[in-house]
Motif scaffolding. Sequence first.
Motif, PDB file in Angstrom:
ATOM      1  N   LEU A 104       8.293  -8.776  -2.103  1.00  0.00           N
ATOM      2  CA  LEU A 104       8.573  -7.746  -1.052  1.00  0.00           C
ATOM      3  C   LEU A 104      10.046  -7.403  -0.781  1.00  0.00           C
ATOM      4  O   LEU A 104      10.296  -6.241  -0.400  1.00  0.00           O
ATOM      5  CB  LEU A 104       8.043  -8.645   0.300  1.00  0.00           C
ATOM      6  N   ARG A 105      10.902  -8.240  -1.325  1.00  0.00           N
ATOM      7  CA  ARG A 105      12.385  -7.993  -1.254  1.00  0.00           C
ATOM      8  C   ARG A 105      12.628  -6.932  -2.295  1.00  0.00           C
ATOM      9  O   ARG A 105      13.710  -6.416  -2.107  1.00  0.00           O
ATOM     10  CB  ARG A 105      13.173  -9.050  -1.222  1.00  0.00           C
ATOM     11  N   TRP A 130       7.694   0.696  -7.209  1.00  0.00           N
ATOM     12  CA  TRP A 130       6.132   0.267  -7.139  1.00  0.00           C
ATOM     13  C   TRP A 130       6.155  -0.557  -5.877  1.00  0.00           C
ATOM     14  O   TRP A 130       4.864  -0.975  -5.412  1.00  0.00           O
ATOM     15  CB  TRP A 130       5.773  -0.652  -8.593  1.00  0.00           C
ATOM     16  N   ASN A 131       6.952  -0.904  -5.173  1.00  0.00           N
ATOM     17  CA  ASN A 131       6.829  -1.592  -3.965  1.00  0.00           C
ATOM     18  C   ASN A 131       6.667  -0.999  -2.926  1.00  0.00           C
ATOM     19  O   ASN A 131       7.639  -0.256  -2.343  1.00  0.00           O
ATOM     20  CB  ASN A 131       7.885  -2.797  -3.602  1.00  0.00           C
ATOM     21  N   PRO A 132       5.409  -0.734  -2.104  1.00  0.00           N
ATOM     22  CA  PRO A 132       5.281   0.191  -1.008  1.00  0.00           C
ATOM     23  C   PRO A 132       6.003  -0.211   0.187  1.00  0.00           C
ATOM     24  O   PRO A 132       6.149   0.428   1.080  1.00  0.00           O
ATOM     25  CB  PRO A 132       3.720   0.261  -0.893  1.00  0.00           C
TER      26      PRO A 132
END
Length: 708
Positions: A143-144, A149-151
């Motif tokens: 999450l950090r 690719w991390n929405p």
Amino acid sequence: MEALLRPPVELWSTATAFAAGTLAWLAPWALMMPPGIAMATSLTFFGFGMWRGRQAWRVLRYQHHMKRLPKYQVRANQIPVSRHKLFLGKGFRWTQQHTQRLRDTLKPEVQSYVQPGTLYQWARQKEVAWESIPILSLLAKALRSRSRWNPLAPLPAVGGKPALHAVDPHEQPVWMDLGERVGHTLVLGTTRVGKTRLAELLITQDIRRGDVVIVFDPKGDADLLRRIYAEAKRAGRLDDFYLFHLGFPELSARYNAIGNFSRITEVATRIANQLPNEGNSAAFKEFAWRFVNIIARSLVALKRRPDYQQIRRYINDIEPLFVEYAGHCARVAGIDAWASLVEERAGDIKERNLSNALRGRSMEAIACMRLLQERAIYDPVLDGLISAFKYDKTYFDKIVSSVGPLMEKLTTGTIAALISPDYQDEHDARPIFEWMDVVRRKGIVYVGLDALTDTTVASAVGNSMFADLVSVAGHIYKHGIAANGADASESERQRHSIPTISLHADEFNELIGDEFVPLLNKAGGAGFQVTAYTQTWSDVEARIGSRAKAGQVAGNFNTMLMLRVKELDTAAMLTEQLPRVEVFTLMSVSGVDDSSDPGSGVDFKSRNEDRISVSEVPMLTAADMVTLPKGQAFALLEGGQLWKIRIPLPDNREDAAMPNDFEEMADAMRRSYITNDHWYRVTDHWWHAVSEATVESADSSPNSEGQN
């Protein structure tokens, strides 16, 4: 009325148009159309869908930028350089439309388009809550991550309000005309918001453009130093790069802060200006000025270049200087066997017959004084020395006590060899630079004053350098940059080819003094263009001690760049120069009226209205300056044109010119300091120039000891 913070309803018509176009293309029989008409209809639907899709994309991109701006990073070798313009970054010209859009973001009903959503807030909470829990810590790490690719990736660590720049997603390169830089530039911004990175951007262009570049850095930023070194190397100007750093004396070049001047009185002024001048201290400052001036004039008359070491020595004990100068006067007067006469007269002096002021003085010095008085030898410098010598030593120490601690700080430890260099020391390979030679060689000078270690020494050296630069500016303004001994044609050519001198003063509130004001309002004709960086304007006012003088300094900056500031008075320096603009507000009005006529058949009347009201508001407020993200600024350019800019972040990857660390750069510089250059030596040219300055100073002085 413009409405961009709303659902992108254009997507519905876009989808409908593409569906109808596809149907007409693939199944014209379903629409009962001949193939030719179906093809034309399909293309028409596709065209309409693309037009509506473009409108939807405009709304979606605008809303996306409200929450997250795209990253703006530029490699050093990709920074654009122009001979006529100065690149500041990307941005847009701020107008009434942008003020309108910014005010629209404050409405409660549009906060879902401006603030991150609920899922984003959940991710930020969980990445902290799960970071110490096995297995879940891996999810917290994901999450950090700022991967594309991390929405739910966290926003860049720049803070502030992205909407200030997102109100216009159409950025363009922002350039400033180089002709405006002669009017000087002021950069304001609180700590750690990008002032030094902006300085790197401007200094990089100045170095590649071939300007004389002088950078004052009181705190000694290592990244800024590495950037200047790398750009000097990239531009092929490393041989003309000089590092002066009080924090690294073994690596630093040397500089005599009081050894160059146009008038001899400048030596005393540069030292006395570092002393307090409030209340009773003002009188002691004047006494200190007088005696330093006497010593400086004596040293120059003896063909010795003044420096802090000599000033300190003779302030503490003026007798050796007096005896030496007395011998000089005797030689000029043609007195033979002067040493024998002094020795004979000294043997006849009895201390019990001396006045209280002369008791404790050396008999040799007293003998010199009496012999010169008997022969009626008058010399203005000698007269000043005799007057200082006649003072009671205890009283003399009291009236010059204010300058003693300052001189002690400037001549203690390894720093003494930096600012009081020995010109004849062949074993010291560190170069000695002078500002006029730097200008002639189109050099690059980094001045690190290490103010965090000793503010007093940093301020004294910085102010002396500024005073020296003012003196150099005066010489360039009158005579150009031709060296002494140049022929007439060369001197005339040099007079008309004054180089551009780009002076960058970071944290200039630490450096500013009485010397800085003439550098701003009088040195432009000598090619100086100053870019000053500071945190708040109150820092400058506190340093100067006068609001009126601070206003005088501010009035000399024609260009202003303001990053995030925390002081409202500082923010008002920009916002109060902007006009007020009209903004529009959409107001929904609804109402119901009942009917008082029972026979009309109408029981009530209702109405719904949308009213547009106009109000006058400031183009920007001080609160907007406080919420600027890091690396963003408002710029007031070219006569009040307001621009919103983003400063590019440096990208040092695969930069061969950038040293990996300070030690690598230090080793390279040590290898370049092989032998002493001879261009800075004490020469007959220097003595000729100093003699002219001394004569000019003496002619313009009301008496031998008065201030000029």
